[in-house]
Write a protein that holds these residues in place. Structure first.
Motif, PDB file in Angstrom:
ATOM      1  N   HIS A 681      70.294  32.785 -63.843  1.00 48.82           N
ATOM      2  CA  HIS A 681      69.715  33.392 -65.080  1.00 48.82           C
ATOM      3  C   HIS A 681      69.171  34.719 -65.121  1.00 48.82           C
ATOM      4  O   HIS A 681      69.315  35.314 -65.969  1.00 48.82           O
ATOM      5  CB  HIS A 681      68.473  32.195 -65.495  1.00 48.82           C
ATOM      6  N   ALA A 685      70.344  38.054 -66.875  1.00 51.08           N
ATOM      7  CA  ALA A 685      69.073  39.040 -67.733  1.00 51.08           C
ATOM      8  C   ALA A 685      69.118  40.651 -67.408  1.00 51.08           C
ATOM      9  O   ALA A 685      69.238  41.390 -68.106  1.00 51.08           O
ATOM     10  CB  ALA A 685      67.878  38.372 -67.720  1.00 51.08           C
ATOM     11  N   ALA A 717      61.693  38.155 -73.700  1.00 52.70           N
ATOM     12  CA  ALA A 717      62.084  36.863 -74.092  1.00 52.70           C
ATOM     13  C   ALA A 717      63.128  36.937 -75.244  1.00 52.70           C
ATOM     14  O   ALA A 717      63.916  36.249 -75.296  1.00 52.70           O
ATOM     15  CB  ALA A 717      60.933  35.987 -74.147  1.00 52.70           C
TER      16      ALA A 717
ATOM     17  N   GLU B 123      62.402  27.142 -79.970  1.00 50.94           N
ATOM     18  CA  GLU B 123      63.054  28.074 -78.935  1.00 50.94           C
ATOM     19  C   GLU B 123      62.725  29.414 -79.470  1.00 50.94           C
ATOM     20  O   GLU B 123      62.110  30.620 -78.717  1.00 50.94           O
ATOM     21  CB  GLU B 123      64.374  27.932 -78.526  1.00 50.94           C
ATOM     22  N   ARG B 127      60.147  32.178 -77.634  1.00 51.38           N
ATOM     23  CA  ARG B 127      60.552  33.807 -77.243  1.00 51.38           C
ATOM     24  C   ARG B 127      59.817  34.724 -77.889  1.00 51.38           C
ATOM     25  O   ARG B 127      59.171  35.766 -77.241  1.00 51.38           O
ATOM     26  CB  ARG B 127      61.898  33.772 -77.553  1.00 51.38           C
ATOM     27  N   ARG B 128      59.368  34.509 -79.292  1.00 53.45           N
ATOM     28  CA  ARG B 128      58.603  35.589 -79.847  1.00 53.45           C
ATOM     29  C   ARG B 128      57.361  35.705 -79.447  1.00 53.45           C
ATOM     30  O   ARG B 128      56.662  36.635 -79.285  1.00 53.45           O
ATOM     31  CB  ARG B 128      58.570  35.416 -81.344  1.00 53.45           C
ATOM     32  N   LEU B 130      56.281  34.849 -76.401  1.00 52.60           N
ATOM     33  CA  LEU B 130      56.122  35.438 -75.200  1.00 52.60           C
ATOM     34  C   LEU B 130      56.693  36.954 -74.810  1.00 52.60           C
ATOM     35  O   LEU B 130      56.956  37.374 -73.815  1.00 52.60           O
ATOM     36  CB  LEU B 130      56.716  34.510 -74.166  1.00 52.60           C
ATOM     37  N   GLU B 131      56.961  37.693 -76.200  1.00 51.27           N
ATOM     38  CA  GLU B 131      57.617  38.635 -75.989  1.00 51.27           C
ATOM     39  C   GLU B 131      56.872  40.012 -75.336  1.00 51.27           C
ATOM     40  O   GLU B 131      57.144  41.248 -74.946  1.00 51.27           O
ATOM     41  CB  GLU B 131      58.497  39.235 -77.198  1.00 51.27           C
ATOM     42  N   TYR B 134      56.489  40.214 -69.623  1.00 54.45           N
ATOM     43  CA  TYR B 134      57.778  40.475 -68.801  1.00 54.45           C
ATOM     44  C   TYR B 134      57.851  39.650 -67.645  1.00 54.45           C
ATOM     45  O   TYR B 134      57.029  39.204 -66.972  1.00 54.45           O
ATOM     46  CB  TYR B 134      57.515  41.889 -68.253  1.00 54.45           C
ATOM     47  N   GLY B 139      64.901  35.482 -66.245  1.00 51.03           N
ATOM     48  CA  GLY B 139      65.779  35.812 -67.413  1.00 51.03           C
ATOM     49  C   GLY B 139      65.202  34.735 -68.576  1.00 51.03           C
ATOM     50  O   GLY B 139      65.674  34.655 -69.866  1.00 51.03           O
ATOM     51  N   TYR B 140      63.957  34.237 -68.296  1.00 55.31           N
ATOM     52  CA  TYR B 140      63.319  33.460 -69.504  1.00 55.31           C
ATOM     53  C   TYR B 140      63.733  32.202 -69.813  1.00 55.31           C
ATOM     54  O   TYR B 140      63.095  31.394 -70.389  1.00 55.31           O
ATOM     55  CB  TYR B 140      63.078  34.288 -70.874  1.00 55.31           C
ATOM     56  N   HIS B 141      65.040  31.865 -69.382  1.00 54.85           N
ATOM     57  CA  HIS B 141      65.604  30.625 -69.783  1.00 54.85           C
ATOM     58  C   HIS B 141      64.904  29.467 -69.292  1.00 54.85           C
ATOM     59  O   HIS B 141      64.615  28.562 -70.223  1.00 54.85           O
ATOM     60  CB  HIS B 141      66.778  30.604 -68.949  1.00 54.85           C
ATOM     61  N   ASN B 142      64.306  29.432 -67.998  1.00 53.29           N
ATOM     62  CA  ASN B 142      63.534  28.097 -67.685  1.00 53.29           C
ATOM     63  C   ASN B 142      62.064  28.440 -68.257  1.00 53.29           C
ATOM     64  O   ASN B 142      61.332  27.434 -68.192  1.00 53.29           O
ATOM     65  CB  ASN B 142      63.561  28.220 -66.087  1.00 53.29           C
ATOM     66  N   VAL B 144      60.995  29.196 -71.288  1.00 52.36           N
ATOM     67  CA  VAL B 144      61.391  28.556 -72.549  1.00 52.36           C
ATOM     68  C   VAL B 144      61.345  26.962 -72.315  1.00 52.36           C
ATOM     69  O   VAL B 144      60.460  26.456 -73.041  1.00 52.36           O
ATOM     70  CB  VAL B 144      62.668  28.834 -73.183  1.00 52.36           C
TER      71      VAL B 144
END
Lengths: 789, 156
Positions: A681, A685, A717, B123, B127-128, B130-131, B134, B139-142, B144
């Motif tokens: 992942h 990214a 994100a 989701e 994501r919004r 946590l923008e 950084y 990759g933010y996947h986990n 989320v």
């Protein structure tokens, strides 16, 4: 296979990170601590006329001010890899001083170090340091740097050329191109990136005069390598008098492999000052001093026959080294890029030439993927371009060019045209799986429908190969490495049967404390909680090479596994003695030795105790149950896979929106799927960051314009989607775990997949090429241009 | 010149004299020794220093310590109660929402505020929210998934 290997074990190290109890270098506070601030050059190229330290010296709290004059007898930072010129001339390797005395060569070059009672006082005093510069012309573009008359970065390096290098068969490749039915070519800049680990670099130097002993705490990926370079090359202090500790490290991505001046400065100055000195980078310093990545100017051509078979590949790259050679810089465009140009394709003729050049920019070195993303990017872009020009489907053109499957056991490894021999691979299997997950035919249908509605949907492929766990030492030595590339382990079974293992690998997010413990627990049949994994302290761990190039599990894990085998071998002898049985009549499973066909058994804990309380012990055998192992692999490992990106481009704004992302990777045997997925992942990214967002832009004066997070965009994100990740498993045939490497696959693959997707989206408009990063502005301009013409 | 401030951090009251220019994050890390709050940049971009001030997620590198006078702060160290992890902490562990851990405290604090305001974010909303934080590892996947895990657990 044991009970834990292959399981998604939750990380054992997480507790300290999620409760605020981790210890990063900057968290360490020692009695009497002082603080250093580095004064850096604001100019890319300037002669230092004069430095007047008197006002800074007199500022409140200031303990010392050091300039280039003070360290002129200290050696510079060494380079760890030598690549000589094609004609045999030695690589140009100018001195990289800790503090510059005469001429600064990039914005951020170290000019002075101020040590004070507090960070603020050190920084305040920096304002009072009077430095007169004579500003000189600078060159930042590597292609311009080699032109006659370009400003010289080092007076004794003509045309700024550090070395030139080639690989492959030029004559055979030229002939393949001459005979080819179709040739495609691309010219592009694989743009410069800033790694930007979220923890800024930090170093604390300590000198204990009573013991004549130094300690360096540093945010490094490889503490032993730092100690070796620091002692043997820079400061000339005895290695046994220096302890280097890399505690919790907040990400590295390559940028924390290298030996940096600040590490040597705080260690050296701690003795002068007689107190510990801490230095921590501000982000603006990270931008101009952490080694950058990529920065290749490339012309690449691919030749095809009528049916779309690749018949030749020709690559010419000018690689930017920056102002000085960072630790592994020469290896990146050569042995980690030129040697990867076979990709996953059966290309019969390949030739690549590299010119490495100095410019007035921050040094460039390994950044996640290091050379392999650049190789993958050019290959995958060329293959896609070929498919489009020949009217073929991008999946089909790949399929007909894949190297056929080979497991490296029954079928031999694949000998490439560019020196490497691949260990095992089944490339088409990953393509098939990825096509299945994404629903390829349906997706192409949707794309057609979308186009009818004026929407620009694109599908992009990247079928990549990676080379990781670079080895064996004898081979890399012959290629110019000035270090070995083995790994070490110590397995220390405690008298109560608990196990402490020490690894020369270093974790800075990769979860070794869990993955390595899984290997120990399964192999010895002990509970996971009975295993402790120690790393990152040269005083505790045997000489190790650290973590980079996705080497930890393949090399460090294998060193560990071999150590565990020795424990079992000795344990079996002890068990046989205690059970009064022959060794060959014993079997070891689930932490017990059993006499085959009987109920006579002895536990691992009992054997451990006997080893340390050897009252009844095999005659002549040493007590204890502890083994130190060094493992030098037979070859690299070669993970591979297929990534597919789906994007939509808004033609009004040029904005690229990622819709879906599928990754099917083959990293050999998987110990912990949770951790492997996490690595994939994060890698994806970072590669997407390169494709869409990131670029370290210099102006013509050598000022880094993208020098903070306000100008340099790393993915957030809401820039990304959830990734659809799957795997095939083709074990590595030459290491005891069957593992390959998982740390960089995502980055290597994803950049090309995303760019290919955007070009696929815009193909109906006639757009064939775009320069990264594909920012809305750049995409919008390209659309405007084709529409105007 | 130093200015006296009184701040409640993780339920404990602290009284100190600080330089007017001292950043809140410096106060937490250097004066109180609460190093669970991190500094990742100097432009208020990365969010590694995010804490809760009077219930709101703030970037503690963007505030002066004197601005926190009289405020109630919650940092990473104060989230677990009696050794029991908060559901967000548990979510980050269960769903592998961290790798190097450097962004994690700020990320968890930002997620804390999100879940206070929106108990069941989708989701996109996660994501919004946590923008401003950084992460270079996951990759933010986990991340989320970690927040989704926590939301589910809190709502149970």
């Amino acid at each position: 296979m044991g009970k834990l290997i292959g399981e998604a074990v939750r990380r054992v190290e997480d507790r300290r990170f999620i409760t605020g109890k981790a210890t990063y270098t900057d968290d360490i506070k020692l009695p009497g601590m002082t603080y250093a601030y580095i004064v850096r050059s604001p100019y890319a190229h300037a002669r230092i006329q004069q430095i007047d330290t008197s006002r800074a010296q007199a500022a409140p709290g200031v303990i010392a001010v050091f300039t280039g004059e003070d360290v002129k007898d200290v050696n510079g930072l060494p380079c760890g890899w030598q690549v000589n010129f094609r004609n045999g001339d030695t690589m140009k390797e100018p001195k990289h001083p800790l503090l510059v005395a005469d001429k600064v060569r990039h914005v951020g070059d170290n000019v002075a170090m101020i040590v004070a009672e507090s960070r603020e006082q050190a920084k305040d005093a920096a304002e009072l340091l009077d430095i007169e510069y004579e500003v000189l012309d600078a060159v930042t573009d590597p292609a311009k740097a080699i032109e006659e008359g370009a400003p010289l970065v080092h007076e004794d390096v003509p045309r700024n050329i550090c070395f030139d290098w080639e690989i492959g068969d030029k004559a055979k490749t030229d002939k393949a191109f001459a005979d080819a039915d179709h040739v495609v070519s691309l010219e592009f800049r694989n743009q410069r990136l800033v790694p930007n680990a979220i923890e800024p670099r930090s170093a604390i130097g300590v000198y204990d005069a009573a013991r004549d002993k130094y300690t360096l705490y540093t945010s490094s990926q490889n503490p032993h390598l730092i100690r070796l370079l620091l002692c043997a090359f820079v400061l000339g202090i005895p290695e046994h008098k220096v302890r280097v500790v890399s505690p919790d490290v907040g990400g590295g991505f390559g940028s924390k492999i290298f030996h940096y001046a600040e590490e040597a400065l705080v260690t050296w100055a701690a003795r002068q000052v007689g107190r510990p000195i801490k230095w921590t980078a501000e982000r603006s310093e990270s931008f101009v001093t952490d080694a950058h990545g990529r920065d290749h100017v490339t012309r690449a051509e691919m030749a095809f026959d009528k049916k779309g078979k690749i018949v030749g590949l020709r690559v010419s790259t000018v690689a930017n080294m920056g102002a000085y050679l960072s630790t592994f810089a020469p290896a990146i465009p050569t042995y980690l890029h030129g040697t990867l140009l076979q990709g996953v394709y059966d290309t019969p003729a390949i030739y690549c030439e590299i010119t490495a050049v100095f410019t007035h920019t921050t040094p460039v070195d390994a950044y996640r993927g290091a050379g392999r993303p650049e190789a993958t990017y050019l290959l995958e872009r060329l293959v896609d371009t070929g498919a489009r020009e020949l009217g073929m489907d991008p999946a089909e053109i790949r399929r007909i060019n894949f190297i056929p499957p080979f497991d490296g056991v029954k079928q031999p490894g694949y000998q490439t045209q560019v020196a490497l021999q691949y260990d095992s691979g089944n490339y088409e299997a990953t393509l098939n799986r990825a096509l299945e997950i994404i629903g390829y035919h349906q997706l192409r249908h949707e794309q057609e429908e979308a186009r009818k509605q004026g929407r620009y949907l694109g599908i992009g492929f990247s079928t990549y190969i990676e080379a990781c766990g670079i080895a064996p030492s004898a081979v890399v030595g012959a290629l110019g490495a000035r270090a070995g590339l083995y790994e070490s382990s110590v397995v220390r079974v405690q008298p109560t049967g608990k196990v402490t293992v020490y690894t020369g690998s270093h974790a800075h997010g990769q979860g070794h404390e869990t993955t390595f413990a899984q290997i120990v627990a399964d192999t010895l049949g002990v509970p996971l909680e009975d295993v402790e994994v120690v790393h990152g302290d040269t005083e505790a761990v045997p000489f190790g090479m650290g973590t980079y190039g996705s080497r930890s599990l393949a090399v460090g894990g294998s060193a560990l596994r071999k150590g565990l085998d020795k424990v079992i071998e000795k344990g079996t002898k002890i068990a046989a003695h205690l059970l009064e049985a022959a060794e060959e009549d014993l079997e070891f499973a689930d932490g017990e030795w059993t006499v085959k066909g009987t109920d006579k058994k002895i536990t691992f804990g009992e054997v451990a105790l006997a080893a340390y309380v050897p009252h009844n012990f095999p005659e002549g055998m040493e007590p204890g149950l502890e083994f130190s192992t060094f493992y030098d692999p037979a070859n690299f490992t070669f993970p591979f896979g297929t990534h597919i990106a789906v994007v939509e481009v808004d033609p009004e704004t040029g904005k690229v929106t990622l819709k879906r992302y599928v990754a099917v990777d083959d990293v050999g045997t998987v110990i912990n799927p949770l951790i492997v997925d996490g690595q994939v992942h994060g890698g994806i990214a970072q590669g997407i960051g390169q494709a869409l967002l990131e670029e370290a832009v210099y102006d013509e004066n050598g000022e880094l314009l993208a020098s903070s997070f306000l100008e340099y965009a790393i993915p957030r994100a809401d820039d990304l989607v959830s990734f659809e990740v799957d795997r095939t498993v083709t074990p590595c045939p030459h290491n005891p775990l069957g593992v390959k490497g998982a740390g960089e696959t995502g980055t290597i693959a994803s950049t090309a997949a995303v760019v290919n997707a955007v070009i696929d989206a815009l193909a109906p408009l006639g757009i064939k090429d775009l320069q990264m990063p594909l920012t809305p502005q750049r995409v919008w301009q390209a659309i405007q241009q084709v529409q105007a013409s | 010149m130093e200015i006296p401030i009184k701040v409640t951090v993780n339920g404990e009251v602290y009284e100190h004299r600080v330089e007017p220019r001292m950043l809140l994050v410096t106060f937490l890390r250097e004066v109180l020794g609460l190093t669970g709050t991190h500094v990742g940049c100097d432009t208020s971009s990365c969010g590694a220093c995010t804490i809760l001030m009077d219930g709101k997620a703030v970037k503690s590198c963007t505030l002066l310590a004197v601005q926190a006078d009289g405020a109630e702060l919650l940092t990473m160290e104060g989230l677990a109660r009696n050794g029991e992890l908060h559901p967000i902490q548990e979510g980050f562990w269960r769903e592998h929402g961290l790798q190097c851990g450097f962004c994690t405290p700020g990320m968890i604090m930002a997620a804390y505020q999100l879940l206070e305001e929106n108990a069941s974010p989708d989701e996109k909303e996660i994501r919004r929210a946590l923008e401003g934080n950084y992460c270079r590892c996951t990759g933010y996947h986990n991340i989320v998934k970690s927040v989704q895990y926590a939301a589910k657990k809190i709502n149970r």
